[in-house]
Design a protein around this motif. Sequence first.
Motif, PDB file in Angstrom:
ATOM      1  N   ARG A  35       0.816  -1.198   0.000  1.00  0.00           N
ATOM      2  CA  ARG A  35       0.000   0.000   0.000  1.00  0.00           C
ATOM      3  C   ARG A  35       0.857   1.257   0.000  1.00  0.00           C
ATOM      4  NH1 ARG A  35      -5.361  -0.692   1.382  1.00  0.00           N
ATOM      5  NH2 ARG A  35      -5.962  -2.803   1.957  1.00  0.00           N
ATOM      6  N   CYS A  36       1.936   1.240   0.764  1.00  0.00           N
ATOM      7  CA  CYS A  36       2.768   2.436   0.856  1.00  0.00           C
ATOM      8  C   CYS A  36       3.520   2.724  -0.424  1.00  0.00           C
ATOM      9  CB  CYS A  36       3.774   2.284   2.004  1.00  0.00           C
ATOM     10  SG  CYS A  36       3.010   2.351   3.624  1.00  0.00           S
ATOM     11  N   GLU A  38       2.436   2.420  -3.398  1.00  0.00           N
ATOM     12  CA  GLU A  38       1.623   2.902  -4.501  1.00  0.00           C
ATOM     13  C   GLU A  38       1.955   4.357  -4.792  1.00  0.00           C
ATOM     14  OE1 GLU A  38      -2.347   2.351  -3.338  1.00  0.00           O
ATOM     15  OE2 GLU A  38      -2.317   0.172  -3.551  1.00  0.00           O
ATOM     16  N   ARG A  40       0.859   7.764  -5.498  1.00  0.00           N
ATOM     17  CA  ARG A  40      -0.357   8.562  -5.427  1.00  0.00           C
ATOM     18  C   ARG A  40      -0.119  10.000  -5.878  1.00  0.00           C
ATOM     19  NH1 ARG A  40      -0.214   5.680  -0.483  1.00  0.00           N
ATOM     20  NH2 ARG A  40      -1.783   4.055  -0.368  1.00  0.00           N
ATOM     21  N   ASP A  97     -11.167  -1.246   7.190  1.00  0.00           N
ATOM     22  CA  ASP A  97     -11.277   0.200   7.391  1.00  0.00           C
ATOM     23  C   ASP A  97     -12.219   0.555   8.528  1.00  0.00           C
ATOM     24  OD1 ASP A  97      -9.495   0.781   5.441  1.00  0.00           O
ATOM     25  OD2 ASP A  97     -10.984   1.207   3.886  1.00  0.00           O
ATOM     26  N   ARG A 112      -5.029   2.942   9.822  1.00  0.00           N
ATOM     27  CA  ARG A 112      -5.033   2.403   8.458  1.00  0.00           C
ATOM     28  C   ARG A 112      -5.506   3.463   7.469  1.00  0.00           C
ATOM     29  NH1 ARG A 112      -5.038  -2.504   6.078  1.00  0.00           N
ATOM     30  NH2 ARG A 112      -5.144  -3.572   8.074  1.00  0.00           N
ATOM     31  N   ARG A 113      -6.541   4.206   7.833  1.00  0.00           N
ATOM     32  CA  ARG A 113      -7.041   5.239   6.921  1.00  0.00           C
ATOM     33  C   ARG A 113      -6.011   6.348   6.725  1.00  0.00           C
ATOM     34  NH1 ARG A 113     -13.487   5.656   6.628  1.00  0.00           N
ATOM     35  NH2 ARG A 113     -13.981   3.529   7.245  1.00  0.00           N
ATOM     36  N   ASP A 116      -3.158   4.876   4.464  1.00  0.00           N
ATOM     37  CA  ASP A 116      -3.528   4.632   3.064  1.00  0.00           C
ATOM     38  C   ASP A 116      -3.818   5.899   2.270  1.00  0.00           C
ATOM     39  OD1 ASP A 116      -3.249   1.975   3.487  1.00  0.00           O
ATOM     40  OD2 ASP A 116      -5.386   1.492   3.554  1.00  0.00           O
ATOM     41  N   ASN A 117      -4.007   7.035   2.963  1.00  0.00           N
ATOM     42  CA  ASN A 117      -4.524   8.197   2.250  1.00  0.00           C
ATOM     43  C   ASN A 117      -3.704   9.477   2.369  1.00  0.00           C
ATOM     44  OD1 ASN A 117      -7.385   7.309   1.214  1.00  0.00           O
ATOM     45  ND2 ASN A 117      -7.248   6.520   3.293  1.00  0.00           N
TER      46      ASN A 117
END
Length: 288
Positions: A35-36, A38, A40, A97, A112-113, A116-117
Amino acid sequence: VPPSQIFKNNYGGLERGTTPFRVGHSIYSSNVNRRCNEDRSLRRRTLAFADDPEKVAKFIWQLIPPEERIETEDNKVQKAMANFPIIGLFVQLTNADGGLDGEALRFSEFARRILDNVSPKFYDSVEALRGLRGTEISFSTCVYSLWTSAYGAGLMKRNDVLDTNRRLAISMDLEYEMAMYDDTRANLIRRLKAAGEGFDQRASLQDQVELSVDSLARLLQIKPGNVVPDAAVEHIVVLVSECYPSASIDLVEKAVETHPIRTAKPSSKPRQSKAETEKEVLAEESEL
């Protein structure tokens, strides 16, 4: 530098598939590096997230008017399925989530949120604050400050939220502080329910932002009433701005600027001597 490399270098030498930190009732893990890593950068801007609908939809802790809330179609479907007896339980258990039951997010779900964001600037600021303060500053402790403020504003006593962050900076015992915070908040909600009172957060987005700034200041062991050091101002603004995409940068910067006013201890008026009191009484009588 991708966030996963930051974790690998500074948070325990993580390897693929391992957990970045352990929390009280669950382990925050799974696919962290994937996830990290990716990219963005094409869909995120630095510090200008107020009009990012994806973040507004994900960061459900923001106390904003109902008309400003954004909900994705996927989340609507999952919430609808969560209401079914058996399928709903399965959906809630498999949804990492959280937030489908309308309750406050647990720390692992909140983290987690965030993970991820947020943009890479969030991790850069954590590293910068770690360099200023020491090992007590990490991704998990900074997120803890944001989490306690997000769900404590307008419900818990302000000093209770600030004190848990102050203690965490000294003890470094995240599991204990998290358990104590959960118990305090849950007991408060139970008492309010028993008394027939509402237990909604009676606060605004500004209250959340200001409490988050003050909590991070306690984590950095800045004494109440003291100005936030210049070297830390920018990084606190980054952390809080990314946690509250609906808040303007001006609002966050103002919260940092007014931190000394909110946290200063009220000055007690010096006690008058008996002679001074009698003198004031005589002066008032002579005027009459």
